[in-house]
Write a protein that holds these residues in place. Structure first.
Motif, PDB file in Angstrom:
ATOM      1  N   TYR A 290       0.833  -1.211   0.000  1.00  0.00           N
ATOM      2  CA  TYR A 290       0.000   0.000   0.000  1.00  0.00           C
ATOM      3  C   TYR A 290       0.869   1.263   0.000  1.00  0.00           C
ATOM      4  CZ  TYR A 290      -2.415   3.907   2.199  1.00  0.00           C
ATOM      5  OH  TYR A 290      -2.870   5.163   2.493  1.00  0.00           O
ATOM      6  N   ALA A 291       1.826   1.335   0.939  1.00  0.00           N
ATOM      7  CA  ALA A 291       2.623   2.559   1.090  1.00  0.00           C
ATOM      8  C   ALA A 291       3.469   2.840  -0.140  1.00  0.00           C
ATOM      9  CB  ALA A 291       3.518   2.442   2.323  1.00  0.00           C
ATOM     10  N   HIS A 292       3.960   1.799  -0.794  1.00  0.00           N
ATOM     11  CA  HIS A 292       4.809   1.990  -1.976  1.00  0.00           C
ATOM     12  C   HIS A 292       4.036   2.540  -3.170  1.00  0.00           C
ATOM     13  CE1 HIS A 292       7.885  -1.180  -0.352  1.00  0.00           C
ATOM     14  NE2 HIS A 292       8.013   0.003   0.229  1.00  0.00           N
ATOM     15  N   GLN A 293       2.694   2.500  -3.101  1.00  0.00           N
ATOM     16  CA  GLN A 293       1.873   3.017  -4.201  1.00  0.00           C
ATOM     17  C   GLN A 293       0.940   4.156  -3.768  1.00  0.00           C
ATOM     18  OE1 GLN A 293       2.089   2.105  -7.431  1.00  0.00           O
ATOM     19  NE2 GLN A 293       3.810   0.796  -6.834  1.00  0.00           N
ATOM     20  N   ALA A 294       0.934   4.488  -2.485  1.00  0.00           N
ATOM     21  CA  ALA A 294      -0.021   5.484  -1.980  1.00  0.00           C
ATOM     22  C   ALA A 294       0.281   6.875  -2.520  1.00  0.00           C
ATOM     23  CB  ALA A 294       0.015   5.500  -0.452  1.00  0.00           C
ATOM     24  N   GLU A 295      -0.767   7.661  -2.663  1.00  0.00           N
ATOM     25  CA  GLU A 295      -0.582   9.066  -3.048  1.00  0.00           C
ATOM     26  C   GLU A 295      -0.171   9.858  -1.818  1.00  0.00           C
ATOM     27  OE1 GLU A 295      -3.642  12.476  -4.059  1.00  0.00           O
ATOM     28  OE2 GLU A 295      -3.260  11.283  -5.866  1.00  0.00           O
ATOM     29  N   ILE A 296       0.905  10.596  -1.940  1.00  0.00           N
ATOM     30  CA  ILE A 296       1.394  11.408  -0.832  1.00  0.00           C
ATOM     31  C   ILE A 296       1.519  12.858  -1.284  1.00  0.00           C
ATOM     32  CG2 ILE A 296       2.546   9.543   0.412  1.00  0.00           C
ATOM     33  CD1 ILE A 296       5.122  10.300  -0.911  1.00  0.00           C
ATOM     34  N   PRO A 297       1.391  13.799  -0.361  1.00  0.00           N
ATOM     35  CA  PRO A 297       1.248  15.211  -0.762  1.00  0.00           C
ATOM     36  C   PRO A 297       2.516  15.908  -1.215  1.00  0.00           C
ATOM     37  CG  PRO A 297       1.103  14.983   1.624  1.00  0.00           C
ATOM     38  CD  PRO A 297       1.115  13.592   1.067  1.00  0.00           C
ATOM     39  N   ALA A 298       3.690  15.487  -0.739  1.00  0.00           N
ATOM     40  CA  ALA A 298       4.890  16.288  -1.025  1.00  0.00           C
ATOM     41  C   ALA A 298       6.095  15.395  -1.318  1.00  0.00           C
ATOM     42  CB  ALA A 298       5.202  17.216   0.146  1.00  0.00           C
ATOM     43  N   VAL A 299       6.346  15.164  -2.595  1.00  0.00           N
ATOM     44  CA  VAL A 299       7.546  14.431  -2.993  1.00  0.00           C
ATOM     45  C   VAL A 299       8.439  15.376  -3.790  1.00  0.00           C
ATOM     46  CG1 VAL A 299       6.421  12.190  -3.056  1.00  0.00           C
ATOM     47  CG2 VAL A 299       6.492  13.568  -5.123  1.00  0.00           C
ATOM     48  N   LYS A 300       9.735  15.105  -3.755  1.00  0.00           N
ATOM     49  CA  LYS A 300      10.677  15.934  -4.492  1.00  0.00           C
ATOM     50  C   LYS A 300      10.578  15.604  -5.969  1.00  0.00           C
ATOM     51  CE  LYS A 300      15.320  17.822  -3.975  1.00  0.00           C
ATOM     52  NZ  LYS A 300      16.582  17.744  -3.207  1.00  0.00           N
ATOM     53  N   LEU A 301      10.287  16.593  -6.787  1.00  0.00           N
ATOM     54  CA  LEU A 301      10.103  16.385  -8.208  1.00  0.00           C
ATOM     55  C   LEU A 301      11.439  16.452  -8.942  1.00  0.00           C
ATOM     56  CD1 LEU A 301       6.970  18.684  -8.634  1.00  0.00           C
ATOM     57  CD2 LEU A 301       7.020  16.212  -8.237  1.00  0.00           C
ATOM     58  N   ALA A 302      11.517  15.751 -10.077  1.00  0.00           N
ATOM     59  CA  ALA A 302      12.771  15.698 -10.835  1.00  0.00           C
ATOM     60  C   ALA A 302      13.204  17.079 -11.294  1.00  0.00           C
ATOM     61  CB  ALA A 302      12.600  14.767 -12.036  1.00  0.00           C
ATOM     62  N   GLN A 303      12.246  17.943 -11.627  1.00  0.00           N
ATOM     63  CA  GLN A 303      12.573  19.285 -12.116  1.00  0.00           C
ATOM     64  C   GLN A 303      12.760  20.299 -10.989  1.00  0.00           C
ATOM     65  OE1 GLN A 303       9.833  17.560 -12.548  1.00  0.00           O
ATOM     66  NE2 GLN A 303       7.977  18.818 -12.683  1.00  0.00           N
ATOM     67  N   GLY A 304      12.716  19.814  -9.748  1.00  0.00           N
ATOM     68  CA  GLY A 304      12.874  20.697  -8.599  1.00  0.00           C
ATOM     69  C   GLY A 304      11.535  21.008  -7.962  1.00  0.00           C
ATOM     70  N   GLY A 305      11.574  21.404  -6.703  1.00  0.00           N
ATOM     71  CA  GLY A 305      10.347  21.710  -5.986  1.00  0.00           C
ATOM     72  C   GLY A 305       9.656  20.448  -5.499  1.00  0.00           C
ATOM     73  N   PHE A 306       8.444  20.630  -4.966  1.00  0.00           N
ATOM     74  CA  PHE A 306       7.696  19.516  -4.381  1.00  0.00           C
ATOM     75  C   PHE A 306       6.272  19.520  -4.912  1.00  0.00           C
ATOM     76  CE2 PHE A 306      11.191  20.223  -1.536  1.00  0.00           C
ATOM     77  CZ  PHE A 306      11.540  18.952  -1.096  1.00  0.00           C
TER      78      PHE A 306
ATOM     79  N   LYS B 134       2.548  16.576  -5.507  1.00  0.00           N
ATOM     80  CA  LYS B 134       1.956  15.278  -5.226  1.00  0.00           C
ATOM     81  C   LYS B 134       2.711  14.180  -5.956  1.00  0.00           C
ATOM     82  CE  LYS B 134      -2.812  16.572  -4.132  1.00  0.00           C
ATOM     83  NZ  LYS B 134      -4.236  16.411  -4.519  1.00  0.00           N
ATOM     84  N   GLY B 135       2.792  13.042  -5.304  1.00  0.00           N
ATOM     85  CA  GLY B 135       3.466  11.915  -5.932  1.00  0.00           C
ATOM     86  C   GLY B 135       2.951  10.615  -5.362  1.00  0.00           C
ATOM     87  N   ARG B 136       3.588   9.522  -5.773  1.00  0.00           N
ATOM     88  CA  ARG B 136       3.161   8.210  -5.299  1.00  0.00           C
ATOM     89  C   ARG B 136       4.334   7.451  -4.710  1.00  0.00           C
ATOM     90  NH1 ARG B 136      -1.722   6.469  -5.806  1.00  0.00           N
ATOM     91  NH2 ARG B 136      -3.174   7.560  -7.175  1.00  0.00           N
ATOM     92  N   GLY B 137       4.063   6.812  -3.587  1.00  0.00           N
ATOM     93  CA  GLY B 137       5.029   5.892  -3.015  1.00  0.00           C
ATOM     94  C   GLY B 137       5.910   6.483  -1.940  1.00  0.00           C
ATOM     95  N   LEU B 138       5.973   5.779  -0.809  1.00  0.00           N
ATOM     96  CA  LEU B 138       6.824   6.177   0.306  1.00  0.00           C
ATOM     97  C   LEU B 138       7.566   4.934   0.787  1.00  0.00           C
ATOM     98  CD1 LEU B 138       7.315   8.843   1.818  1.00  0.00           C
ATOM     99  CD2 LEU B 138       5.678   8.089   3.547  1.00  0.00           C
ATOM    100  N   VAL B 139       8.888   5.042   0.850  1.00  0.00           N
ATOM    101  CA  VAL B 139       9.737   3.920   1.261  1.00  0.00           C
ATOM    102  C   VAL B 139      10.117   4.107   2.726  1.00  0.00           C
ATOM    103  CG1 VAL B 139      11.885   2.678   0.794  1.00  0.00           C
ATOM    104  CG2 VAL B 139      10.593   3.678  -1.089  1.00  0.00           C
ATOM    105  N   HIS B 140      10.064   3.029   3.497  1.00  0.00           N
ATOM    106  CA  HIS B 140      10.341   3.097   4.939  1.00  0.00           C
ATOM    107  C   HIS B 140      11.831   3.186   5.228  1.00  0.00           C
ATOM    108  CE1 HIS B 140      10.547   1.925   9.158  1.00  0.00           C
ATOM    109  NE2 HIS B 140       9.230   1.985   9.258  1.00  0.00           N
ATOM    110  N   ARG B 141      12.608   2.256   4.717  1.00  0.00           N
ATOM    111  CA  ARG B 141      14.068   2.188   4.825  1.00  0.00           C
ATOM    112  C   ARG B 141      14.586   1.813   6.215  1.00  0.00           C
ATOM    113  NH1 ARG B 141      17.034   6.807   1.378  1.00  0.00           N
ATOM    114  NH2 ARG B 141      16.424   8.087   3.134  1.00  0.00           N
ATOM    115  N   ASP B 142      13.700   1.414   7.115  1.00  0.00           N
ATOM    116  CA  ASP B 142      14.167   0.959   8.426  1.00  0.00           C
ATOM    117  C   ASP B 142      13.272  -0.161   8.954  1.00  0.00           C
ATOM    118  OD1 ASP B 142      15.895   0.978  10.628  1.00  0.00           O
ATOM    119  OD2 ASP B 142      14.685   2.432  11.726  1.00  0.00           O
ATOM    120  N   ILE B 143      12.851  -1.053   8.054  1.00  0.00           N
ATOM    121  CA  ILE B 143      12.047  -2.201   8.466  1.00  0.00           C
ATOM    122  C   ILE B 143      12.923  -3.165   9.263  1.00  0.00           C
ATOM    123  CG2 ILE B 143      10.750  -4.222   7.661  1.00  0.00           C
ATOM    124  CD1 ILE B 143       9.221  -1.684   7.209  1.00  0.00           C
TER     125      ILE B 143
END
Length: 457
Positions: free
Chosen positions: A289-305, A307-316
């Motif tokens: 779910y989290a890897h595909q969820a819509e989240i409000p503020a991701v860093k965009l490739a062209q700069g700035g922030f 909406k995007g999809r996916g959040l990685v935990h990195r400390d499971i």
């Protein structure tokens, strides 16, 4: 402009190359193909190890950690780790894993290669009032300590101020402390009661190791908003968050059965196969779910922030998998989703990854040692497989008995699970061993794929 660390090669065959770091990062210097910066694999550089040293970068700080290489690493012409007159016992103890906190103007020498260190500071940073550190007078980062040795009394005082209406403490308004649940590298967790609804919550206080500048606070709070957007039965819900008195406050869903580690301690043995698989399937559902969820503020490739999809935990890890009883059912929930990552990327944790007090990288794939910022969902899937391995055997996947645990992650493959416990079925062992492959790349890229492999047994 954010704080920045720049390494420039001033001598040797790759003279002129420049490496810039504006965010929390780790990288390995050496001759191996996956190192960055990579040393040319030529005869003249055979005195440099394939994995020679680690750079742990948290701008404006940068720590160098030698992996016990035969020829060592020179900083300003001196081999780090050599015993010096007047060293404290703590300093001598660190020689086993030689480390050095670099400053602006320092040089690193490997064979005839010389890297110079430049450090630039954000004018808004709490660490400086100027853009560039004076090389002659390096400005040390300001360390933040616990505001009061009696943390409980200090926190109760904050709650009283919050309940009296102090706006900056709105995130913890209406709560009463009940007991302490635990503590970690970033702060402490308390059981509290929300008086308005009569419900218990976990109140987490995160203490920055360094003075938080406005940009760092903004960055962390933006990541918290992403975490608050996650709403899934297998993820611990973050209900509120705030920043006051130099500390971050979060109220989270309370899991009344503790963590998987607590469960294993209560039972005094590894978990039964059915029990462990039931937990890990729920963890994988939460990750999918989290890897595909819509989240409000991701860093965009062209700069700035945006909406995007996916959040990685990195400390499971087993300590971040919590359990909650709901009637006759036990739900597994992923805790601290993105919190450690957000804290580190915001530069609030200090140099904790490679330091002598750092936790072991037992549940990290080698990709995370090579590059801290590596944030593919496959990292979480690998860590979930490592957690399942631990639940079934009581062992971590790799033997970390090398000279350095980080070097062991780079060099050692996970031990086949049936070498730990022959009672595990060959079919299940095959799936788990495959999930723990991380050389040259991670095997399972998605949580759903790993779950399907488990359920297809």
């Amino acid at each position: 402009m954010p704080d920045k660390v720049i390494l420039t090669v001033t001598a040797g065959d790759i003279k002129g190359q420049k490496f810039e770091f504006e965010e929390r990062a780790t990288c390995i210097l050496g001759r191996a193909e996956d190192c960055y910066p990579r040393i040319p694999d030529r005869e003249k550089y055979r005195t440099i190890s394939r994995y020679h040293c680690l750079l742990d970068i948290n701008p404006p700080d940068i720590r160098l950690r030698d992996f016990g290489s035969k020829n060592g690493t020179l900083v300003n012409g001196q081999k780090i780790g050599q015993r010096q007159p007047g060293q404290t016992p703590e300093e001598r103890a660190r020689i086993r894993f030689p480390e050095y906190d670099l400053k602006a103007g320092d040089t690193i020498k490997l064979s005839d290669l010389v890297f110079s260190v430049d450090i630039f500071l954000d004018p808004q940073s709490a660490n400086s009032s100027a853009k560039t550190i004076d090389v002659a007078k390096p400005q040390p980062i300001k360390t933040v300590r616990s505001p009061n040795p009696n943390f409980w009394d200090w926190l109760e005082g904050l709650l009283k101020r919050a309940n009296a209406g102090e706006k900056s403490l709105q995130a913890i308004r209406g709560y009463t402390l009940l007991c302490k649940l635990g503590e970690g590298s970033f702060g402490e967790v308390y059981l509290a009661k929300n008086q308005a609804i009569g419900k218990q919550v976990a109140l987490k206080i995160m203490l920055p190791k360094v003075a938080a500048n406005p940009r760092a606070v903004e960055m962390f709070q933006r990541e918290i908003e992403n975490t608050k957007a996650l709403d899934h039965p297998n993820i611990v819900k973050v209900t509120d968050a705030g920043f006051a008195d130099r500390n971050f406050f979060l109220s989270l869903e309370y899991c009344n059965c503790g963590s998987v580690v607590d469960l294993m301690r209560r039972e005094g043995r590894p978990l039964a196969v059915d029990q462990a698989l039931a937990i890990i399937r729920q963890v994988l559902d939460g990750l999918a779910y989290a890897h595909q969820a819509e989240i409000p503020a991701v860093k965009l490739a062209q700069g700035g922030f945006g909406k995007g999809r996916g959040l990685v935990h990195r400390d499971i890890k087993p300590g971040n998998i919590f359990l909650a009883s709901q009637g006759s059912k036990t739900l597994a929930k992923i805790g601290d989703y993105g919190l450690a990552k957000a804290f580190e990327l915001a530069g609030l944790s200090g140099l904790t990854m490679s330091g002598s007090t750092a936790k072991s990288p037992a549940f990290m794939p080698r990709q995370q040692i090579l590059d801290f910022k590596y944030a593919e969902p496959a990292v979480d899937v690998w860590a979930a497989a490592a957690s399942l391995y631990f639940m079934l055997t009581g062992y971590i996947p790799r033997d970390l008995n090398d000279r350095d645990p980080f070097l062991a992650v780079l060099r050692n493959d996970p031990v086949p699970i049936r070498d730990r416990d022959r009672r595990i079925s060959p079919l299940l062992a095959e799936v788990i061993d495959r999930a723990l492959l991380d050389r040259p790349r991670l095997y399972f890229k998605r949580a759903t794929t790993f779950k399907q492999a488990i359920e297809g047994l």
